[in-house]
Motif scaffolding. Structure first.
Motif, PDB file in Angstrom:
ATOM      1  N   VAL A   1       0.844  -1.201   0.000  1.00 30.55           N
ATOM      2  CA  VAL A   1       0.000   0.000   0.000  1.00 30.55           C
ATOM      3  C   VAL A   1       0.879   1.251   0.000  1.00 30.55           C
ATOM      4  CG1 VAL A   1      -1.789   1.274   1.253  1.00 30.55           C
ATOM      5  CG2 VAL A   1      -1.892  -1.222   1.124  1.00 30.55           C
ATOM      6  N   THR A   2       2.000   1.188   0.697  1.00 30.49           N
ATOM      7  CA  THR A   2       2.943   2.312   0.687  1.00 30.49           C
ATOM      8  C   THR A   2       3.432   2.578  -0.731  1.00 30.49           C
ATOM      9  OG1 THR A   2       3.628   1.818   2.941  1.00 30.49           O
ATOM     10  CG2 THR A   2       5.097   3.198   1.649  1.00 30.49           C
ATOM     11  N   ARG A   3       3.692   1.513  -1.488  1.00 27.88           N
ATOM     12  CA  ARG A   3       4.120   1.698  -2.891  1.00 27.88           C
ATOM     13  C   ARG A   3       3.032   2.398  -3.700  1.00 27.88           C
ATOM     14  NH1 ARG A   3       5.829  -3.609  -1.962  1.00 27.88           N
ATOM     15  NH2 ARG A   3       8.060  -3.714  -1.609  1.00 27.88           N
ATOM     16  N   ARG A   4       1.766   2.082  -3.427  1.00 31.08           N
ATOM     17  CA  ARG A   4       0.662   2.763  -4.122  1.00 31.08           C
ATOM     18  C   ARG A   4       0.634   4.240  -3.750  1.00 31.08           C
ATOM     19  NH1 ARG A   4      -3.301  -1.643  -2.866  1.00 31.08           N
ATOM     20  NH2 ARG A   4      -4.264  -0.146  -1.466  1.00 31.08           N
ATOM     21  N   VAL A   5       0.925   4.534  -2.488  1.00 31.07           N
ATOM     22  CA  VAL A   5       0.974   5.926  -2.049  1.00 31.07           C
ATOM     23  C   VAL A   5       2.080   6.658  -2.803  1.00 31.07           C
ATOM     24  CG1 VAL A   5       1.536   7.423  -0.086  1.00 31.07           C
ATOM     25  CG2 VAL A   5      -0.037   5.505   0.219  1.00 31.07           C
ATOM     26  N   LEU A   6       3.229   6.013  -2.938  1.00 23.28           N
ATOM     27  CA  LEU A   6       4.343   6.625  -3.674  1.00 23.28           C
ATOM     28  C   LEU A   6       4.004   6.834  -5.145  1.00 23.28           C
ATOM     29  CD1 LEU A   6       7.470   4.784  -2.256  1.00 23.28           C
ATOM     30  CD2 LEU A   6       6.962   7.221  -2.103  1.00 23.28           C
TER      31      LEU A   6
ATOM     32  N   ALA B   1       1.081   7.450  -6.372  1.00 24.25           N
ATOM     33  CA  ALA B   1      -0.048   8.365  -6.573  1.00 24.25           C
ATOM     34  C   ALA B   1       0.454   9.688  -7.120  1.00 24.25           C
ATOM     35  CB  ALA B   1      -0.784   8.586  -5.259  1.00 24.25           C
ATOM     36  N   PRO B   2      -0.345  10.318  -7.994  1.00 25.51           N
ATOM     37  CA  PRO B   2       0.046  11.626  -8.521  1.00 25.51           C
ATOM     38  C   PRO B   2       0.157  12.655  -7.397  1.00 25.51           C
ATOM     39  CG  PRO B   2      -2.104  10.939  -9.381  1.00 25.51           C
ATOM     40  CD  PRO B   2      -1.608   9.856  -8.485  1.00 25.51           C
TER      41      PRO B   2
ATOM     42  N   PRO C   1      -7.990   7.306   0.006  1.00 23.74           N
ATOM     43  CA  PRO C   1      -8.239   5.891   0.312  1.00 23.74           C
ATOM     44  C   PRO C   1      -7.002   5.104   0.733  1.00 23.74           C
ATOM     45  CG  PRO C   1      -9.376   6.525  -1.691  1.00 23.74           C
ATOM     46  CD  PRO C   1      -8.518   7.687  -1.286  1.00 23.74           C
ATOM     47  N   ASP C   2      -5.880   5.298   0.048  1.00 30.83           N
ATOM     48  CA  ASP C   2      -4.690   4.525   0.408  1.00 30.83           C
ATOM     49  C   ASP C   2      -4.141   4.915   1.779  1.00 30.83           C
ATOM     50  OD1 ASP C   2      -4.677   2.866  -1.803  1.00 30.83           O
ATOM     51  OD2 ASP C   2      -3.453   4.228  -2.990  1.00 30.83           O
TER      52      ASP C   2
ATOM     53  N   PRO D   1       6.757  13.786   0.776  1.00 29.49           N
ATOM     54  CA  PRO D   1       7.381  12.753  -0.060  1.00 29.49           C
ATOM     55  C   PRO D   1       7.998  11.652   0.813  1.00 29.49           C
ATOM     56  CG  PRO D   1       8.693  14.768  -0.053  1.00 29.49           C
ATOM     57  CD  PRO D   1       7.431  15.064   0.689  1.00 29.49           C
ATOM     58  N   LEU D   2       7.907  10.436   0.311  1.00 25.59           N
ATOM     59  CA  LEU D   2       8.484   9.278   0.992  1.00 25.59           C
ATOM     60  C   LEU D   2       9.709   8.819   0.227  1.00 25.59           C
ATOM     61  CD1 LEU D   2       5.238   7.235   1.626  1.00 25.59           C
ATOM     62  CD2 LEU D   2       6.511   8.538   3.315  1.00 25.59           C
TER      63      LEU D   2
END
Length: 166
Positions: free
Chosen positions: A30-35, A37-38, A54-55, A129-130
């Motif tokens: 899920v963290t990768r999806r957050v990264l 995300a636009p 949502p994420d 940013p992560l």
């Protein structure tokens, strides 16, 4: 009494450790999806009643599962020691190794996994940013945590030197 203690120990493992391993394993994905995300898609809402991205909500839920079930998981060694004492096997090498591996897994969860999840969640909630490697490092650490629990499970089933023939 031994059967009760063993049953409580096994149920505590299933109900507490199972959810932690699954939720902790899902967190890096899920963290990768957050990264991915636009920019701005995860921005914190301006109005307090506005829904969170949502994420980020999923990250928050997975983290809550990890924290709550980690606390519930403290029952696992308690019932384990009580069961071992009632069976008179606390000095057996396989049980000592299992206890040490359990302690290592608990420390890994408490001082590495949960704090990294906290950091990721704080950054994601603020749309900061992560670092791109953070999910991979967390996934690796979580994999080691899960491997430790798998090893303990095998030791509990096989029990080297057991007279049960298993």
């Amino acid at each position: 009494m031994t059967k009760f203690l063993l049953s409580a120990h096994v149920l505590a493992v299933i109900l507490a450790i199972g959810p932690v391993t699954v939720a902790a394993s899902m967190f890096p994905a899920v963290t990768r999806r957050v990264l991915a995300a636009p920019a701005g898609a995860l921005a914190a809402p301006e109005a307090p009643e506005a829904p969170e991205a949502p994420d980020v909500t999923v990250l928050r839920t997975l983290h809550r599962i990890c924290r709550v079930y980690a606390a519930v998981g403290l029952a696992v060694p308690v019932f384990g020691v009580a069961t071992g004492a009632s069976l008179g096997i606390l000095g057996d090498a396989w049980l000592i190794v299992s206890a040490v591996l359990t302690a290592v897994a608990a420390v890994l969860l408490a001082i590495v996994i949960l704090p990294r999840q906290d950091d990721i969640l704080a950054a994601a909630s603020k749309a900061e940013p992560l670092h791109e490697r953070l999910p991979a490092r967390l996934a690796m650490t979580t994999g080691v945590f899960n491997l430790l629990w798998a090893t303990v499970t095998v030791l509990m089933i096989v029990r080297p030197g057991s007279t049960t023939g298993a």
